[in-house]
Design a protein around this motif. Sequence first.
Motif, PDB file in Angstrom:
ATOM      1  N   TRP A 156       0.821  -1.191   0.000  1.00  0.00           N
ATOM      2  CA  TRP A 156       0.000   0.000   0.000  1.00  0.00           C
ATOM      3  C   TRP A 156       0.867   1.257   0.000  1.00  0.00           C
ATOM      4  O   TRP A 156       2.041   1.221   0.360  1.00  0.00           O
ATOM      5  CB  TRP A 156      -0.883   0.006   1.255  1.00  0.00           C
ATOM      6  CG  TRP A 156      -1.827  -1.143   1.341  1.00  0.00           C
ATOM      7  CD1 TRP A 156      -1.584  -2.370   1.888  1.00  0.00           C
ATOM      8  CD2 TRP A 156      -3.171  -1.180   0.869  1.00  0.00           C
ATOM      9  NE1 TRP A 156      -2.694  -3.176   1.777  1.00  0.00           N
ATOM     10  CE2 TRP A 156      -3.683  -2.477   1.156  1.00  0.00           C
ATOM     11  CE3 TRP A 156      -4.002  -0.262   0.227  1.00  0.00           C
ATOM     12  CZ2 TRP A 156      -4.976  -2.865   0.839  1.00  0.00           C
ATOM     13  CZ3 TRP A 156      -5.289  -0.645  -0.097  1.00  0.00           C
ATOM     14  CH2 TRP A 156      -5.770  -1.923   0.203  1.00  0.00           C
ATOM     15  N   LYS A 164      -2.953   3.010   5.825  1.00  0.00           N
ATOM     16  CA  LYS A 164      -3.032   2.632   4.419  1.00  0.00           C
ATOM     17  C   LYS A 164      -3.899   3.633   3.663  1.00  0.00           C
ATOM     18  O   LYS A 164      -5.103   3.732   3.915  1.00  0.00           O
ATOM     19  CB  LYS A 164      -3.593   1.220   4.282  1.00  0.00           C
ATOM     20  CG  LYS A 164      -2.681   0.146   4.873  1.00  0.00           C
ATOM     21  CD  LYS A 164      -3.351  -1.217   4.882  1.00  0.00           C
ATOM     22  CE  LYS A 164      -2.436  -2.271   5.501  1.00  0.00           C
ATOM     23  NZ  LYS A 164      -3.104  -3.585   5.633  1.00  0.00           N
ATOM     24  N   HIS A 166      -3.943   4.136  -0.071  1.00  0.00           N
ATOM     25  CA  HIS A 166      -4.506   3.548  -1.283  1.00  0.00           C
ATOM     26  C   HIS A 166      -3.522   2.521  -1.835  1.00  0.00           C
ATOM     27  O   HIS A 166      -2.351   2.485  -1.456  1.00  0.00           O
ATOM     28  CB  HIS A 166      -4.797   4.614  -2.345  1.00  0.00           C
ATOM     29  CG  HIS A 166      -3.589   5.380  -2.780  1.00  0.00           C
ATOM     30  ND1 HIS A 166      -3.193   6.558  -2.199  1.00  0.00           N
ATOM     31  CD2 HIS A 166      -2.662   5.140  -3.754  1.00  0.00           C
ATOM     32  CE1 HIS A 166      -2.100   7.000  -2.770  1.00  0.00           C
ATOM     33  NE2 HIS A 166      -1.749   6.154  -3.727  1.00  0.00           N
ATOM     34  N   TRP A 167      -4.036   1.712  -2.757  1.00  0.00           N
ATOM     35  CA  TRP A 167      -3.199   0.724  -3.443  1.00  0.00           C
ATOM     36  C   TRP A 167      -2.722   1.316  -4.767  1.00  0.00           C
ATOM     37  O   TRP A 167      -3.532   1.741  -5.586  1.00  0.00           O
ATOM     38  CB  TRP A 167      -3.980  -0.562  -3.711  1.00  0.00           C
ATOM     39  CG  TRP A 167      -3.115  -1.647  -4.286  1.00  0.00           C
ATOM     40  CD1 TRP A 167      -2.923  -1.936  -5.604  1.00  0.00           C
ATOM     41  CD2 TRP A 167      -2.304  -2.562  -3.545  1.00  0.00           C
ATOM     42  NE1 TRP A 167      -2.042  -2.979  -5.738  1.00  0.00           N
ATOM     43  CE2 TRP A 167      -1.640  -3.391  -4.490  1.00  0.00           C
ATOM     44  CE3 TRP A 167      -2.073  -2.764  -2.188  1.00  0.00           C
ATOM     45  CZ2 TRP A 167      -0.768  -4.400  -4.110  1.00  0.00           C
ATOM     46  CZ3 TRP A 167      -1.206  -3.775  -1.802  1.00  0.00           C
ATOM     47  CH2 TRP A 167      -0.568  -4.586  -2.758  1.00  0.00           C
ATOM     48  N   GLU A 215     -13.523 -12.226  -3.214  1.00  0.00           N
ATOM     49  CA  GLU A 215     -13.422 -11.469  -1.976  1.00  0.00           C
ATOM     50  C   GLU A 215     -13.076 -12.441  -0.854  1.00  0.00           C
ATOM     51  O   GLU A 215     -13.296 -13.650  -0.978  1.00  0.00           O
ATOM     52  CB  GLU A 215     -14.752 -10.773  -1.681  1.00  0.00           C
ATOM     53  CG  GLU A 215     -15.179  -9.786  -2.750  1.00  0.00           C
ATOM     54  CD  GLU A 215     -16.528  -9.165  -2.456  1.00  0.00           C
ATOM     55  OE1 GLU A 215     -16.962  -9.225  -1.283  1.00  0.00           O
ATOM     56  OE2 GLU A 215     -17.146  -8.631  -3.390  1.00  0.00           O
ATOM     57  N   ARG A 227      -9.987  -6.970   6.145  1.00  0.00           N
ATOM     58  CA  ARG A 227     -10.983  -6.057   5.570  1.00  0.00           C
ATOM     59  C   ARG A 227     -10.364  -5.151   4.505  1.00  0.00           C
ATOM     60  O   ARG A 227     -11.057  -4.680   3.604  1.00  0.00           O
ATOM     61  CB  ARG A 227     -11.657  -5.235   6.665  1.00  0.00           C
ATOM     62  CG  ARG A 227     -12.594  -6.071   7.522  1.00  0.00           C
ATOM     63  CD  ARG A 227     -13.476  -5.254   8.429  1.00  0.00           C
ATOM     64  NE  ARG A 227     -14.324  -6.133   9.225  1.00  0.00           N
ATOM     65  CZ  ARG A 227     -15.493  -6.613   8.827  1.00  0.00           C
ATOM     66  NH1 ARG A 227     -15.960  -6.286   7.625  1.00  0.00           N
ATOM     67  NH2 ARG A 227     -16.191  -7.416   9.614  1.00  0.00           N
ATOM     68  N   ASP A 228      -9.067  -4.924   4.598  1.00  0.00           N
ATOM     69  CA  ASP A 228      -8.391  -4.146   3.556  1.00  0.00           C
ATOM     70  C   ASP A 228      -8.395  -4.871   2.220  1.00  0.00           C
ATOM     71  O   ASP A 228      -8.220  -4.238   1.165  1.00  0.00           O
ATOM     72  CB  ASP A 228      -6.954  -3.840   3.974  1.00  0.00           C
ATOM     73  CG  ASP A 228      -6.881  -2.774   5.060  1.00  0.00           C
ATOM     74  OD1 ASP A 228      -7.685  -1.831   5.019  1.00  0.00           O
ATOM     75  OD2 ASP A 228      -6.017  -2.899   5.951  1.00  0.00           O
ATOM     76  N   ARG A 231     -10.671  -3.621  -0.546  1.00  0.00           N
ATOM     77  CA  ARG A 231     -10.405  -2.317  -1.155  1.00  0.00           C
ATOM     78  C   ARG A 231      -9.829  -2.435  -2.564  1.00  0.00           C
ATOM     79  O   ARG A 231      -9.826  -1.449  -3.317  1.00  0.00           O
ATOM     80  CB  ARG A 231      -9.458  -1.518  -0.260  1.00  0.00           C
ATOM     81  CG  ARG A 231     -10.044  -1.211   1.107  1.00  0.00           C
ATOM     82  CD  ARG A 231      -9.021  -0.583   2.036  1.00  0.00           C
ATOM     83  NE  ARG A 231      -8.518   0.705   1.526  1.00  0.00           N
ATOM     84  CZ  ARG A 231      -7.590   1.421   2.159  1.00  0.00           C
ATOM     85  NH1 ARG A 231      -7.058   0.987   3.287  1.00  0.00           N
ATOM     86  NH2 ARG A 231      -7.179   2.568   1.638  1.00  0.00           N
ATOM     87  N   ARG A 232      -9.308  -3.592  -2.912  1.00  0.00           N
ATOM     88  CA  ARG A 232      -8.795  -3.839  -4.260  1.00  0.00           C
ATOM     89  C   ARG A 232      -8.743  -5.347  -4.479  1.00  0.00           C
ATOM     90  O   ARG A 232      -8.645  -6.123  -3.525  1.00  0.00           O
ATOM     91  CB  ARG A 232      -7.419  -3.194  -4.465  1.00  0.00           C
ATOM     92  CG  ARG A 232      -6.392  -3.586  -3.417  1.00  0.00           C
ATOM     93  CD  ARG A 232      -5.573  -4.775  -3.814  1.00  0.00           C
ATOM     94  NE  ARG A 232      -4.582  -5.072  -2.799  1.00  0.00           N
ATOM     95  CZ  ARG A 232      -4.753  -5.950  -1.811  1.00  0.00           C
ATOM     96  NH1 ARG A 232      -5.895  -6.608  -1.693  1.00  0.00           N
ATOM     97  NH2 ARG A 232      -3.772  -6.194  -0.954  1.00  0.00           N
TER      98      ARG A 232
END
Length: 243
Positions: A156, A164, A166-167, A215, A227-228, A231-232
């Motif tokens: 990240w 964190k 963003h990716w 997921e 849970r992160d 996000r991607r």
Amino acid sequence: MKENKYDDSTFFEKYSQMDRSQKGLEGAGEWHALRECMPDFAGKRVLDLGCGFGWHCRYAAEQGADCVLGIDLSEKMLREARRMTDSPKIEYRQGAVEDFTFPLDTFDVVISSLTFHYVSSFEAVCQNVSHCLTAGGDFIFSVEHPVFTAYGTQDWFYDQKGEKAHWPVDRYFDEGMRKACFLGEEVVKYHKTLTTYLNGVLKAGFSIEAIVEPEPNPSMLDLPGMRDELRRPMMLIVSARKK
């Protein structure tokens, strides 16, 4: 021999402590989605490319496969796979997955889990799979998602507070070698676009039956950092059938 990080003693020890190494398929966050894509194994001849510890080989045998061949480059991986396997239906061989060749119609099912992002030419692998697979045979594989592999570092971006942010996704169409940090070690991988993965399958004579961006299993969402993963996309699963 191709580069093989998994026979590095330090890296192998770290990998062996991961949940997917300790708990097997149930410890893999994508297993619930990959299992849904698996075919009926009863009476089938199965090839597992990049078999690792042999979890998927043993699963196929437990589901009634007639015979299962697992191929992996890592001697350490295969040693553990053999130690954990007591089925006479399963055989393991050491070798690079991109170098294998088998006669026509040798297998009914070919599977591969998180291996092809270590291979530079995916199209060549698809052609080899198509050659050895029977008509109507199934080809199911998972890879690290192109969004996950594009930038290269596989980490990240963090804000000033160390959170964190963003990716990063960059150099997406610049396919090729990336040096990622995995388990605190430098690992060479090969980024490919989604187009390359899907067209590689289609050009080799397959129809695509399903595409899944898994997921995490809901039961794992309370684990640290899980849970992160919402996000991607981290992984891509493709189910295909030879025409």
